[in-house]
Design an enzyme around this catalytic site. Structure first.
Site, PDB file in Angstrom:
ATOM      1  N   ASP A   1      54.141  40.847  42.866  1.00  0.00           N
ATOM      2  CA  ASP A   1      53.576  41.614  43.978  1.00  0.00           C
ATOM      3  C   ASP A   1      54.660  41.997  44.980  1.00  0.00           C
ATOM      4  O   ASP A   1      54.375  42.149  46.166  1.00  0.00           O
ATOM      5  CB  ASP A   1      52.428  40.861  44.657  1.00  0.00           C
ATOM      6  CG  ASP A   1      51.581  41.788  45.520  1.00  0.00           C
ATOM      7  OD1 ASP A   1      51.558  42.998  45.259  1.00  0.00           O
ATOM      8  OD2 ASP A   1      50.939  41.294  46.473  1.00  0.00           O
TER       9      ASP A   1
ATOM     10  N   HIS B   1      42.324  43.327  42.605  1.00  0.00           N
ATOM     11  CA  HIS B   1      42.687  42.789  43.921  1.00  0.00           C
ATOM     12  C   HIS B   1      41.442  42.082  44.429  1.00  0.00           C
ATOM     13  O   HIS B   1      40.470  42.724  44.824  1.00  0.00           O
ATOM     14  CB  HIS B   1      43.125  43.901  44.883  1.00  0.00           C
ATOM     15  CG  HIS B   1      43.547  43.373  46.224  1.00  0.00           C
ATOM     16  ND1 HIS B   1      44.844  43.395  46.668  1.00  0.00           N
ATOM     17  CD2 HIS B   1      42.833  42.749  47.209  1.00  0.00           C
ATOM     18  CE1 HIS B   1      44.912  42.818  47.867  1.00  0.00           C
ATOM     19  NE2 HIS B   1      43.701  42.419  48.211  1.00  0.00           N
TER      20      HIS B   1
ATOM     21  N   HIS C   1      53.028  42.475  37.954  1.00  0.00           N
ATOM     22  CA  HIS C   1      52.410  43.076  39.159  1.00  0.00           C
ATOM     23  C   HIS C   1      53.537  43.456  40.117  1.00  0.00           C
ATOM     24  O   HIS C   1      54.111  42.601  40.791  1.00  0.00           O
ATOM     25  CB  HIS C   1      51.457  42.083  39.835  1.00  0.00           C
ATOM     26  CG  HIS C   1      50.719  42.681  40.999  1.00  0.00           C
ATOM     27  ND1 HIS C   1      49.349  42.607  41.123  1.00  0.00           N
ATOM     28  CD2 HIS C   1      51.151  43.370  42.086  1.00  0.00           C
ATOM     29  CE1 HIS C   1      48.981  43.207  42.241  1.00  0.00           C
ATOM     30  NE2 HIS C   1      50.061  43.676  42.846  1.00  0.00           N
TER      31      HIS C   1
ATOM     32  N   HIS D   1      55.145  46.636  42.891  1.00  0.00           N
ATOM     33  CA  HIS D   1      55.070  47.922  43.607  1.00  0.00           C
ATOM     34  C   HIS D   1      56.467  48.520  43.657  1.00  0.00           C
ATOM     35  O   HIS D   1      57.397  47.893  44.162  1.00  0.00           O
ATOM     36  CB  HIS D   1      54.536  47.714  45.031  1.00  0.00           C
ATOM     37  CG  HIS D   1      53.159  47.131  45.049  1.00  0.00           C
ATOM     38  ND1 HIS D   1      52.025  47.909  45.045  1.00  0.00           N
ATOM     39  CD2 HIS D   1      52.731  45.852  45.006  1.00  0.00           C
ATOM     40  CE1 HIS D   1      50.951  47.130  45.020  1.00  0.00           C
ATOM     41  NE2 HIS D   1      51.349  45.866  44.993  1.00  0.00           N
TER      42      HIS D   1
ATOM     43  N   HIS E   1      47.475  38.182  41.961  1.00  0.00           N
ATOM     44  CA  HIS E   1      48.041  37.433  43.089  1.00  0.00           C
ATOM     45  C   HIS E   1      47.058  36.448  43.710  1.00  0.00           C
ATOM     46  O   HIS E   1      46.702  36.551  44.876  1.00  0.00           O
ATOM     47  CB  HIS E   1      48.642  38.364  44.158  1.00  0.00           C
ATOM     48  CG  HIS E   1      47.838  39.594  44.501  1.00  0.00           C
ATOM     49  ND1 HIS E   1      46.510  39.550  44.879  1.00  0.00           N
ATOM     50  CD2 HIS E   1      48.181  40.896  44.523  1.00  0.00           C
ATOM     51  CE1 HIS E   1      46.109  40.780  45.121  1.00  0.00           C
ATOM     52  NE2 HIS E   1      47.092  41.613  44.902  1.00  0.00           N
TER      53      HIS E   1
ATOM     54  N   LYS F   1      43.420  49.414  37.814  1.00  0.00           N
ATOM     55  CA  LYS F   1      43.494  48.504  38.954  1.00  0.00           C
ATOM     56  C   LYS F   1      42.317  48.740  39.884  1.00  0.00           C
ATOM     57  O   LYS F   1      42.086  49.859  40.347  1.00  0.00           O
ATOM     58  CB  LYS F   1      44.808  48.753  39.724  1.00  0.00           C
ATOM     59  CG  LYS F   1      44.985  47.929  40.992  1.00  0.00           C
ATOM     60  CD  LYS F   1      45.351  46.492  40.699  1.00  0.00           C
ATOM     61  CE  LYS F   1      45.338  45.622  41.954  1.00  0.00           C
ATOM     62  NZ  LYS F   1      46.592  45.657  42.689  1.00  0.00           N
TER      63      LYS F   1
HETATM   64  C1  NCD Z   1      50.720  45.762  48.639  1.00  0.00           C
HETATM   65  C2  NCD Z   1      51.467  47.037  48.969  1.00  0.00           C
HETATM   66  O1  NCD Z   1      52.190  47.075  49.974  1.00  0.00           O
HETATM   67  O2  NCD Z   1      51.355  48.008  48.203  1.00  0.00           O
HETATM   68  N1  NCD Z   1      50.791  44.872  49.767  1.00  0.00           N
HETATM   69  C3  NCD Z   1      50.667  43.528  49.727  1.00  0.00           C
HETATM   70  O3  NCD Z   1      50.666  42.901  50.787  1.00  0.00           O
HETATM   71  N2  NCD Z   1      50.558  42.879  48.598  1.00  0.00           N
HETATM   72  C4  NCD Z   1      49.331  46.064  48.255  1.00  0.00           C
HETATM   73  C5  NCD Z   1      48.673  44.958  47.486  1.00  0.00           C
HETATM   74  O4  NCD Z   1      49.125  44.548  46.426  1.00  0.00           O
HETATM   75  O5  NCD Z   1      47.651  44.474  47.937  1.00  0.00           O
HETATM   76 ZN    ZN Z   2      50.126  44.281  44.818  1.00  0.00          ZN
END
Ligand code: NCD
Ligand code: ZN
Length: 346
Positions: A247, A136, A13, A15, A174, A99
């Site tokens: 995450d 999520h 997971h 970003h 998460h 997702k």
């Molecule tokens: C994530 C993001 O910034 O893309 N932010 C977070 O706090 N985890 C989005 C997400 O995974 O919910």
């Molecule tokens: Zn995330």
């Protein structure tokens, strides 16, 4: 010196964003993880196979030469996702799941699903094709307390969903609460969860330690010490339903240090090292490898990675900031120490 050598891990997971900011941070992940499941919440979101494959190509193009890293992709589910997208995704071989962001739950989730029943036809096709649903897990009702949103999602959405689609494989992303741990432990086969480093290492006091701490704000938000202990016990138990997903969610400093700051903690610069701290604190370092490099690959039916990675118990000071495109990013533990480091020679 104490060291641990593990099979190369996967971050299931992550970003990565896009463009120059992505180029700045991708090497942190590629230095540690052989593969990562890259989240599709770009603006606009990655909602089709074609877009996911184009994004994958941009990630590979941004990878410094000589680095060996495979992006696994997910498609962002919306109220309008076509059931036929599932076959296209499956045929691509690079897309492992879809997702589910409840609309409004988190960063860039305004295109998310407004009512789970609107995507029933897609979910049923995913069940047939054996693609994974990444969830999520928070309700978005403004009357539900922010600390209760995950627990309410389990009863109101996730448990009924798992019953209605009994063969659908689901990753509860998460997880942050004892309720989520108990749900996973008590659920049918085909349900697993990712756990982040921040939810293993911090409780919600970290949001207010000495003043308001925007770099500790993420969604789902940090929870109580009892919840943190439940997560630590779950991962330390070695149960194969819990696996690594950082995450790591980078936002430029200016977007965090402001009157209405974005949710997201950046941990890619020290992710596996932070997990090593958490596992060591629970007396479970020997279980780190399965959590990081075994359970997730098995759940996704991917071969386990071949390479190895060595961590050394030697504290290092985390820089106060790293470049993030033309801006800066403040990493988790900025200006403080992480107890483990990557060995020089991998
Ligand atoms: C994530 C993001 O910034 O893309 N932010 C977070 O706090 N985890 C989005 C997400 O995974 O919910
Ligand atoms: Zn995330």
């Amino acid at each position: 010196m104490t060291s641990v050598t593990i099979r190369r891990p996967d971050d299931l997971h992550l970003h990565l964003r896009d463009g120059e900011p992505m180029r700045s941070i991708l090497p942190f992940t590629a230095a540690r993880f052989a593969r990562a499941l890259v989240m599709p919440n770009l603006r606009p979101p990655v909602t089709t196979t074609e877009q996911a494959l184009a994004y994958r190509r941009r990630i590979l193009d941004a990878l410094p030469s000589g680095m060996d890293f495979e992006p696994l992709m997910a498609i962002y589910l919306t109220d309008r996702t076509e059931p036929a997208e599932v076959e296209r995704a499956k045929a691509s071989r690079h897309i492992v799941g879809f997702k589910l962001y409840p609309a409004g739950a988190t960063t860039h989730s305004d295109a998310g699903v407004t009512d789970i029943r609107r995507v029933d036809a897609v979910l049923s096709r995913m069940e047939e094709q054996d693609l994974v649903l990444e969830v999520h897990g928070e309700v978005t009702d403004p009357e539900v307390d922010v600390f209760d949103r995950e627990a309410r999602f389990i009863d109101g959405v996730l448990a009924p969903l798992a019953r209605r689609f009994p063969r659908l494989r689901i990753v509860f992303e998460h997880i942050t609460t004892r309720a989520a741990v108990e749900f996973v432990l008590g659920s049918r086969a085909g349900i697993a969860a990712t756990v982040t480093p921040q939810h293993l290492l911090m409780n919600r006091n970290a949001l207010f330690a000495g003043g308001i701490r925007p770099h500790h704000y993420c969604l789902p938000v940090l929870k109580s010490q009892a919840d943190r202990e439940a997560l630590l016990n779950a991962v330390a138990s070695g149960d194969s339903r819990f696996f690594l997903g950082t995450d790591s969610a980078p936002h430029a400093r200016a977007a965090k240090e402001t009157a209405c700051g974005c949710a997201g903690i950046f941990s890619a610069h020290g992710a596996i090292e932070l997990y090593a701290e958490a596992f060591e604190s629970a007396g479970a370092l020997a279980r780190l490898e399965a959590f990081a490099s075994g359970h997730g690959a098995d759940f996704y039916r991917l071969p386990r990675n071949q390479g190895r990675l060595t961590l050394v118990k030697a504290a290092w000071e985390v820089p106060r900031a790293y470049p993030f495109g033309a801006e800066q990013i403040v990493p988790l533990r900025a200006g403080e120490h992480i107890a483990w480091r990557l060995a020089e020679e991998q």
